[in-house]
Design an enzyme around this catalytic site. Structure first.
Site, mmCIF file in Angstrom:
data_model
loop_
_atom_site.group_PDB
_atom_site.id
_atom_site.type_symbol
_atom_site.label_atom_id
_atom_site.label_comp_id
_atom_site.label_asym_id
_atom_site.label_seq_id
_atom_site.Cartn_x
_atom_site.Cartn_y
_atom_site.Cartn_z
ATOM 1 C CD GLU A 1 -2.799 1.328 0.128
ATOM 2 O OE1 GLU A 1 -3.236 2.460 -0.147
ATOM 3 O OE2 GLU A 1 -3.123 0.305 -0.520
ATOM 4 C CD GLU A 2 2.604 3.701 3.841
ATOM 5 O OE1 GLU A 2 2.964 4.720 3.219
ATOM 6 O OE2 GLU A 2 1.825 3.752 4.800
ATOM 7 C CB SER A 3 6.506 1.976 -1.630
ATOM 8 O OG SER A 3 6.766 0.612 -1.327
#
Length: 192
Positions: free
Chosen positions: A59-61
């Site tokens: 989700e983050e990167s």
């Protein structure tokens, strides 16, 4: 015997379709494999489910080591430099700078350690942990003071972006857990 082969073929087909649609095949399917060992090392060291960390990274990167957010978060786990510095000091990591925050080994170590701290802070509650990881620990503490039941429902989170973030990470986490259980079932069936 034919039933087993059919089930395995269906399973592989489903994984391929999922990979194409969800992980932007082929590059993003291959990328997580490169960090799996690092995720395993630090997940074990800090007692965090490696699939939870993988879900956060997704989700983050989306597994891009060069990821930078508009707010200044860096690397696979999108860590803010001041947070990275604080975590590095706690872990005895010297000479931390933005370039080595991008390093997968350092980034995953710091991020996993931080997730571990948040899980302890929020008594293992993944929803509040993710909310703190996304919106900041002080905001989540304030939400809890205003509404002690916030830990019960994702929809009680006052920030739509954070609520959406939590749902996305948890959806990936549940999928990865299901795939792991299915792989274990197939593996155990083969050894029987």
């Amino acid at each position: 015997m034919k039933t087993n082969r059919l089930l395995i073929t269906i399973f592989i087909g489903l994984l391929l379709v999922f990979s194409i649609l969800y992980f932007e095949f082929p590059i993003q399917v291959i990328s997580p494999v490169f960090y799996n060992d690092v995720i395993e090392i630090f997940s074990k060291q800090y007692s965090v489910d490696p699939l939870f960390i993988t879900s956060i990274i997704k989700e983050e990167s989306n597994f891009s080591i060069k990821a930078h957010s508009r707010s200044g978060a860096i690397g696979l786990m999108q860590i803010m430099p001041p947070t990275a510095k604080e975590l590095a000091d706690e872990l005895g990591i010297n000479n931390l700078n933005p370039e080595n925050i991008e390093d997968p080994f350092i980034n995953i170590r710091l991020g996993t350690y931080y997730v571990s701290k948040l899980l302890k802070e929020f008594n293992g509650n993944m929803i509040l942990t993710l909310a703190a990881y996304n919106a900041g620990i002080n905001k989540v503490r304030n939400w809890q003071k205003q509404n002690p039941l916030v830990e019960m429902e994702v929809n009680d989170i006052p920030y739509k972006e954070t609520s959406s973030y939590i749902k996305s990470v948890m959806r990936t986490y549940k999928w990865l857990k299901w795939v792991q259980e299915l792989k274990n079932l197939i593996r155990n069936h083969k050894t029987s």
